[in-house]
Write a protein that holds these residues in place. Structure first.
Motif: not given
Length: 140
Positions: A18-28, A62-75
């Motif tokens: 059901e989540t949007e197609a954007d993988p970054s938004m899906a992770t959020a 959680a978002f603070k950690a993702w900010r550092v460990m995100g897979e790519n710049a978009r994440d």
């Protein structure tokens, strides 16, 4: 949420579809779903004054950690935006600052979101109020 049974796995997979197609938004939204199972995504959560402050703090971390460990710049950009949004929600809905960042750093983050043309109106309204609260003179 880590599925522990067949029904939990079905729920998790159904939610993922059901989540949007954007993988970054899906992770959020997945992180939001894990912290607040009854929520309907990040944008609904940050605009809900009934969301407990502890949930916002948990998501901030959680978002603070993702900010550092995100897979790519978009994440990492998406994580930084989500991080700022939950901080704004703490300010607006609870009158509480859940960040040790300076006013200047928070204002830069909030203003960057505000200037984003894809920013939806209800998020823009939250950010506008957070900016007003940061810019208001402190009453001692």
């Amino acid at each position: 949420m880590i599925p522990r049974s067949r029904s939990e796995l079905g729920t998790a997979l159904g939610w993922a579809v059901e989540t949007e197609a954007d993988p970054s938004m899906a992770t959020a939204d997945w992180l939001v779903q894990d912290a607040a199972p009854d929520s309907n995504g990040l944008f609904v959560l940050v605009n809900d004054p009934k969301v407990p402050l502890e949930t916002l703090k948990q998501l901030k971390e959680a978002f603070k950690a993702w900010r550092v460990m995100g897979e790519n710049a978009r994440d990492r950009r998406m994580a930084a935006c989500c991080y700022a949004l939950v901080i704004a929600a703490g300010l607006v809905h609870h009158g509480t600052r859940i960040s040790t960042q300076s006013d200047a750093a928070l204002l830069r983050s909030f203003q960057a979101i505000r200037l984003d043309k894809s920013c939806i109106e209800r998020v823009r309204m939250l950010i506008d109020e957070a900016i007003r609260r940061l810019e208001a003179p402190a009453l001692d």
